[in-house]
Design an enzyme around this catalytic site. Structure first.
Site, short mmCIF file in Angstrom:
data_model
loop_
_atom_site.label_atom_id
_atom_site.label_comp_id
_atom_site.label_asym_id
_atom_site.label_seq_id
_atom_site.Cartn_x
_atom_site.Cartn_y
_atom_site.Cartn_z
N TYR A 31 0.85 -1.20 0.00
CA TYR A 31 0.00 0.00 0.00
C TYR A 31 0.88 1.24 0.00
CZ TYR A 31 -5.03 -0.26 0.16
OH TYR A 31 -6.34 -0.36 -0.20
N LYS B 129 -3.02 0.26 -24.70
CA LYS B 129 -3.50 0.14 -26.07
C LYS B 129 -2.28 0.13 -27.00
CE LYS B 129 -8.06 2.03 -25.02
NZ LYS B 129 -8.10 2.75 -23.74
N THR C 285 -4.51 5.90 -21.38
CA THR C 285 -4.33 4.57 -20.81
C THR C 285 -2.96 4.09 -21.25
OG1 THR C 285 -5.49 3.66 -22.71
CG2 THR C 285 -6.77 3.93 -20.70
N ASP D 31 -7.09 13.43 -24.85
CA ASP D 31 -7.18 12.02 -24.47
C ASP D 31 -6.53 11.21 -25.59
OD1 ASP D 31 -7.89 9.40 -23.97
OD2 ASP D 31 -9.90 9.91 -23.23
N GLU E 264 -0.41 4.87 -0.43
CA GLU E 264 -1.16 6.13 -0.62
C GLU E 264 -0.24 7.34 -0.46
OE1 GLU E 264 -4.72 6.37 1.73
OE2 GLU E 264 -5.52 4.55 0.81
N ARG F 281 -2.69 -2.78 -17.95
CA ARG F 281 -3.93 -2.03 -17.81
C ARG F 281 -3.71 -0.94 -16.78
NH1 ARG F 281 -8.22 -4.67 -20.68
NH2 ARG F 281 -9.48 -2.97 -19.89
#
Ligand code: DSN
Length: 421
Positions: free
Chosen positions: A56, A231, A228, A202, A58, A237
């Site tokens: 973790y 692609k 992203t 985008d 954060e 991902r």
């Protein structure tokens, strides 16, 4: 054979292992033309499946809310530096979980609920998060939409300017999910400057082409760039937001703590790996080959009478309007899938049909280019598509094409999996 191998999964959970194996074989045997998909490298797979998933983190490097960041901090900093270097930007945030959360963070960074946003209409090639009505971005903001010209199928820059002057959006999106042509970032930037809007590009679909120099870059034009990573960029991902230094704080605060909790550190590492791959000399060639394949496939499809939106392509993506073939997109896509050619049905501009049963097919060449298919294979691919669309309920034709497609792909290795000898 998976690479990396999956002995523990196979031993402990044969149900899931069998399905993963079946999916690998499916990806090996199918001509994968879904424009948003690709095959990642074994190195990206290894990073994605690493122990980093246990952590973790954060916060941001040097400013975390959990201890034990001795290794995660340098991983995230490497990813950031690689993103900045590859895309020539002043700031990068590599924490967004995927494209939609990245785009939501842009709203949080720059808008208040009810403010006006302008984006390309979804059925014309935009994205849900660019203000489409069923998305939170269309529900919580006042969304106005531009489209494409009926005569060219290309984004109507006159309409973009007129609408921006009339509606005075705080945020303008350029880019989308079904745009076969180059995006004129400079023209969008001029309109954004004239109307006082923030410009968000985008580039999820074309990020790999931008990185490889096969599409103009929005850097220097857009205030914020969203992408992203999975692609054409061929990473895991995930997603990134990039911006000018001026907007760095707003972007970071919007991602965390504004929208997300802990970043997915295994994904961050895999993004770093993919960015290093994309900076290598082979990647520019890969990006050029994606476009060359798309152009060759578009040419071969047009020769066979397919009606292509905009008449062709400048990037990885082809949009076919099947109206003149007397078949809708969905039954054609389903028949092609049975024939070993995987793509998606898609709306076309001014589509009289519904998004769930539209008139078009969308094709992308990123994955088949990773498999090593070249321009010389594209006429055969167009012939198969033509044959199956014409005989979409003839299972004998479909089975024959599936066999031929399998035979072609058997000679083209797939990163991450090889069939047992
Ligand atoms: N679903 C992606 C695509 O296929 O283009 C966009 O989010």
């Amino acid at each position: 054979m998976h690479q990396p191998a999956l002995p523990h999964l196979t031993g402990q959970d044969p149900d899931i292992a069998d399905l993963v194996e079946a999916e690998a074989r499916r990806q090996f045997e199918k001509i994968r033309l879904i424009a948003s998909e690709n095959y990642v490298s074994p190195a990206v797979l290894e990073a994605t499946g690493s122990v980093l998933t246990n952590k973790y983190s954060e916060g941001y490097a040097g400013r975390r809310y959990y201890e034990g960041q001795q290794n995660v901090d340098p991983i995230e900093l490497l990813a950031i530096e690689r993103a900045k270097g590859l895309f020539g930007v002043e700031h990068a945030n590599v924490q967004p979980y995927s494209g939609a959360p990245a785009n939501l963070a842009v709203y949080l960074a720059f808008l208040e609920p009810g403010d006006t946003v302008m984006g390309l209409s979804l059925p014309m090639g935009g994205h849900l998060t660019h203000g489409w009505s069923v998305s939170a971005t269309g529900k919580w903001f006042n969304a106005v939409r531009y489209g494409v010209r009926a005569d060219t199928g290309r984004v109507d820059m006159d309409q973009v300017r007129d609408l921006a002057l009339k509606e005075r959006p705080k945020l303008i999106w350029c880019g989308g999910t079904a745009i076969p042509r180059t995006i004129d970032f400079a023209a969008f930037a001029e309109i954004a400057r004239e109307t006082g809007a923030v410009l968000a590009a985008d580039i999820a679909h074309i990020a790999g082409l931008v990185a490889g120099g096969a599409h103009p870059s929005p850097a220097g034009h857009a205030d914020v760039i969203s992408t992203t990573t999975h692609k054409t960029l061929r990473g895991p991902r995930g997603a990134m937001l990039m911006s000018t230094a001026e907007h760095a704080k707003a972007v970071d605060r919007a991602v965390f703590p504004g929208l997300q909790g802990g970043p997915h550190d295994h994904t961050t590492a895999a993004i770093a790996v993919a960015l290093r791959e994309a900076a290598g000399p082979d990647f520019a060639l890969y990006a050029r080959r994606i476009v060359a394949n798309a152009r060759a496939l578009a040419g071969a499809l047009a020769e066979r009478g397919f009606d292509l939106v905009t008449g062709g392509t400048d990037n990885h993506l082809i949009l076919i309007d099947l109206t003149n073939r007397g078949v809708a997109g969905k039954p054609a896509a389903q028949a092609l899938d049975r024939a070993g050619i995987e793509l998606n049905y898609n709306t076309v501009p001014f589509d009289p049909r519904t998004p769930f049963d539209p008139s078009g097919l969308r094709i992308g060449t990123a994955a088949i280019t990773t498999r090593g298919l070249t321009e010389k294979h594209m006429p055969r691919l167009a012939a198969w598509i033509d044959e199956v669309v014409g005989a979409h309920d003839d299972e004998r034709v479909i089975a024959r094409v599936a066999g031929e497609a399998r035979d072609l792909l058997a000679a083209h290795p797939m990163p991450g999996w090889t069939p047992a000898p």
